[in-house]
Design a protein around this motif. Structure first.
Motif, short mmCIF file in Angstrom:
data_model
loop_
_atom_site.label_atom_id
_atom_site.label_comp_id
_atom_site.label_asym_id
_atom_site.label_seq_id
_atom_site.Cartn_x
_atom_site.Cartn_y
_atom_site.Cartn_z
N GLY A 94 0.97 -1.14 0.06
CA GLY A 94 0.10 0.07 -0.09
C GLY A 94 0.65 1.84 0.30
O GLY A 94 0.35 2.43 -0.88
N ARG A 95 1.88 1.14 0.59
CA ARG A 95 3.31 2.21 1.19
C ARG A 95 3.59 2.39 -1.07
O ARG A 95 3.90 4.06 -1.02
N ALA A 96 3.70 1.63 -1.43
CA ALA A 96 4.00 1.67 -3.05
C ALA A 96 3.38 2.46 -3.79
O ALA A 96 3.49 3.03 -4.28
N TRP A 117 16.69 -5.85 0.17
CA TRP A 117 15.63 -6.74 -0.28
C TRP A 117 14.86 -6.70 1.39
O TRP A 117 13.62 -6.89 1.77
N ASN A 118 14.60 -5.16 2.63
CA ASN A 118 14.36 -5.58 3.50
C ASN A 118 12.87 -4.45 2.83
O ASN A 118 11.68 -4.74 3.65
N PHE A 119 12.57 -3.28 2.35
CA PHE A 119 11.76 -3.25 1.98
C PHE A 119 11.55 -3.13 0.50
O PHE A 119 11.46 -2.77 -0.34
N PRO A 120 11.56 -4.68 0.51
CA PRO A 120 11.22 -4.99 -1.36
C PRO A 120 10.15 -4.19 -2.67
O PRO A 120 10.72 -4.31 -3.92
N ALA A 163 8.47 -0.90 -0.99
CA ALA A 163 8.93 0.29 -1.22
C ALA A 163 9.40 1.08 -1.19
O ALA A 163 9.45 2.12 -2.44
N ILE A 164 11.01 0.73 -1.39
CA ILE A 164 11.90 1.26 -1.66
C ILE A 164 12.32 1.50 -3.29
O ILE A 164 12.22 2.44 -3.80
N PRO A 165 11.94 0.05 -4.47
CA PRO A 165 12.24 0.63 -5.43
C PRO A 165 11.01 1.48 -6.14
O PRO A 165 11.52 2.72 -6.63
N GLN A 187 15.11 -5.64 11.06
CA GLN A 187 15.14 -5.06 9.49
C GLN A 187 15.37 -4.07 9.28
O GLN A 187 14.75 -3.93 7.70
N LYS A 188 15.22 -2.52 9.65
CA LYS A 188 14.89 -1.68 9.09
C LYS A 188 16.06 -0.75 9.47
O LYS A 188 16.89 -1.11 10.33
N CYS A 189 16.77 0.09 8.20
CA CYS A 189 17.65 0.91 7.98
C CYS A 189 18.01 1.90 9.57
O CYS A 189 18.07 2.79 10.76
N THR A 190 16.01 1.63 10.00
CA THR A 190 15.26 3.09 10.68
C THR A 190 15.58 2.39 11.87
O THR A 190 14.86 3.28 12.87
N ALA A 191 15.73 1.21 11.65
CA ALA A 191 15.35 0.48 13.74
C ALA A 191 16.10 1.04 14.53
O ALA A 191 16.60 1.26 15.00
N PRO A 245 11.39 4.05 13.50
CA PRO A 245 11.23 3.32 11.70
C PRO A 245 9.84 4.57 11.14
O PRO A 245 9.64 5.65 12.29
N GLY A 246 9.61 5.08 9.56
CA GLY A 246 8.65 5.75 9.49
C GLY A 246 9.12 6.23 8.58
O GLY A 246 10.41 7.32 8.59
N ALA A 247 8.66 6.40 7.40
CA ALA A 247 9.25 7.36 6.27
C ALA A 247 7.88 7.94 5.36
O ALA A 247 7.19 6.88 5.02
#
Ligand code: UN1
Length: 499
Positions: free
Chosen positions: A118-120, A164-167, A169-171, A295-299, A457-459
């Motif tokens: 949904g975020r994507a 791979w961790n936001f496979p 949303a980040i793409p 496994q979030k860089c924001t964790a 986390p969260g963006a």
């Protein structure tokens, strides 16, 4: 536009084989080789086979993107926006299915997998709107007759390398702005999560992207990522991943001259002061540290707690962490799925053991359960350490797993000093009711994303995202900041011909 011509399974129940998407066509790697994508929750579950690509596939993709660049650059921003809108609707109509596939291939819970999809969708919609925002400025000139203005133009062909961790949303948050602002793209997703990449590309292709505008090449970092970033036709590279790879990319980009955007690691603190609402802080610290299995860089990986409440807060943390339900991420009651791979699980377990050996105080977890009963998943128990030395490896280095350390401190000044001792500066939280302390924190904390009374986390898609210090390359993603990276400025002086 046509439905993707993926190779169908030879017999029902077998995994499907997915190709690269180059120049508007789905096709196998030139070598014909494939690699397997297996669920981290159960390695018996084969999610699919994907093209194991190499330099010649990358070259074909870059050639297709270069050929499409002029046409796409000259396509009106409104037409580009319409395609992004349509892709958003297509992906929204598949949110459940893609979210489930995300969970199968990445291991985060179903709620998180569907939520991320949904975020994507939301990101695609946002950048469809951004495409139609003003793209330059008008200035007065020394000559009153001169029309003097700036206009933003695309970089050209952009390489998008995603983790791979936001496979999905980040793409989406790299590809949507790249396309919105008129770039063409060669997309290399993490080889652990290629199916989400295929699903995003399908939505964009079906929405009517012209051939060559977006190209997908799957395979390993060495065989695909390396030739991609070294290709002289690549004008920009956007990468989210490890600091080690980021350092290599800086060297390569220094040689090729490509514009570079890096989103790297974090060692994110949550400071809990004595006056905080402790139930609220507890819930956010646990969720910030443990959701998506940490496994979030924001964790959140450091809970920096005022000494006057540290013992009581830690006791409650232990209870909460021990109560987390680890297991099959497709089951509704599961809160913590596996980590992404056996290598990851072994690395995290090794770091936890080393911390223990060096005297760290293990309070919960620390083992490798086989939570789905058959031991074929990469599970790591949610782990908590107390009294962590802020200068130790556990206090300084990113683990990228479900591991949290409590660091007791005496008051706000020490909390801030400890929070800022690390080489990273991605996100940070403070829990307090004191407005003055909140303002001090927002001013003094070395982090690109700052939260008061919410987790690290969260963006949101419409605001800049990125870190300070070792966490990024100073560029920001998302929001208006995305335009800064994906475009370059042209300054135009137009004088009337002499009368
Ligand atoms: C989030 O906190 O929801 O790779 C996003 C990462 C970050 C994105 C975090 N680049 O974890």
């Amino acid at each position: 536009m046509a439905a993707p011509a993926h190779t169908m399974p030879a017999a029902t129940g077998q995994a499907q084989t997915y190709g690269n998407y180059i120049g508007g066509e789905w096709r196998p790697a030139a070598s014909g080789e494939t690699f397997e994508d297996r669920s981290p929750a159960n390695t018996d579950d084969l999610v699919g086979r994907f093209a194991s690509s190499a330099k010649e596939d990358v070259e074909a993709a870059v050639a297709a993107a270069a050929e499409a660049a002029d046409g796409w650059r000259r396509t009106s921003a409104v037409a580009r926006a319409n395609i992004l809108h349509k892709a958003a609707e297509i992906l929204a109509s598949r949110q459940e299915q893609v979210g489930r596939e995300l969970t199968r291939e990445e291991g985060k819970t179903l709620k998180e997998g569907i939520g991320e999809t949904g975020r994507a969708v939301q990101i695609l919609r946002y950048f469809a709107g951004e495409a139609q925002q003003p793209s330059g400025e008008h200035y007065p000139s020394m000559n009153p007759l001169t029309l003097l203005y700036t206009v933003r133009e695309p970089l050209g062909v952009v390489g998008v390398i995603t983790p791979w961790n936001f496979p999905i949303a980040i793409p989406a948050w790299k590809i949507a702005p790249a396309l919105a602002f008129g770039n063409t793209v060669v997309f290399k997703p993490a080889s652990l999560t290629p199916l989400c990449a295929v699903r995003l590309v399908e939505a964009l292709a079906e929405a009517g992207l012209p051939p060559g505008v977006l190209n997908l090449v799957t395979g390993s970092a060495g065989a695909v990522g390396d030739p991609l970033v070294r290709d002289p036709r690549i004008a920009g590279v956007t990468f989210t991943g490890s600091n080690a790879v980021g350092a290599d990319l800086r060297k390569i980009a220094a040689e090729t001259g490509a514009k570079l955007q890096l989103e790297l690691g974090g060692k994110n603190p949550a400071i809990v002061l004595a006056d905080a609402d402790l139930d609220h802080a507890l819930a956010h610290v646990v969720s910030g540290a443990m959701m998506s299995t940490g496994q979030k860089c924001t964790a959140t990986s450091r809970a920096i707690v005022d000494r006057s409440i540290a013992a009581a807060f830690t006791e409650r943390l232990v209870e909460k962490v021990k109560a987390l339900k680890v297991g099959d991420p497709l089951q509704a009651e599961t809160q913590i799925g596996p980590v992404i791979s056996e290598d990851s699980a072994e690395r995290i377990a090794g770091e936890v053991d080393a911390a223990r050996q060096s005297g760290a105080n293990l309070l919960a977890g620390g083992d490798r359960p086989s939570e789905n009963g058959h031991g074929r998943g990469h599970f790591v128990a949610p782990t908590l350490f107390g009294d962590v030395d802020p200068a130790s490896k556990l206090g300084q280095e990113e683990l990228f797993g479900p591991v949290l350390g409590v660091i007791p401190v005496d008051g706000m000044d020490e909390a801030l000093a400890v929070a800022n001792t690390v080489r990273f500066g991605l996100s940070a939280s403070l829990f307090t009711r004191d407005l003055g302390k909140a303002l001090t924190f927002a001013r003094e904390i070395q982090a690109g994303v700052v939260h008061v009374n919410s987790e690290t986390p969260g963006a949101e898609p419409h605001v800049p995202f990125g870190g300070m210090k070792g966490s990024s390359s100073y560029s920001r993603e998302q929001g208006k900041a995305a335009r800064d990276f994906f475009t370059q400025t042209k300054t135009v002086y137009i004088d009337p011909p002499p009368a």
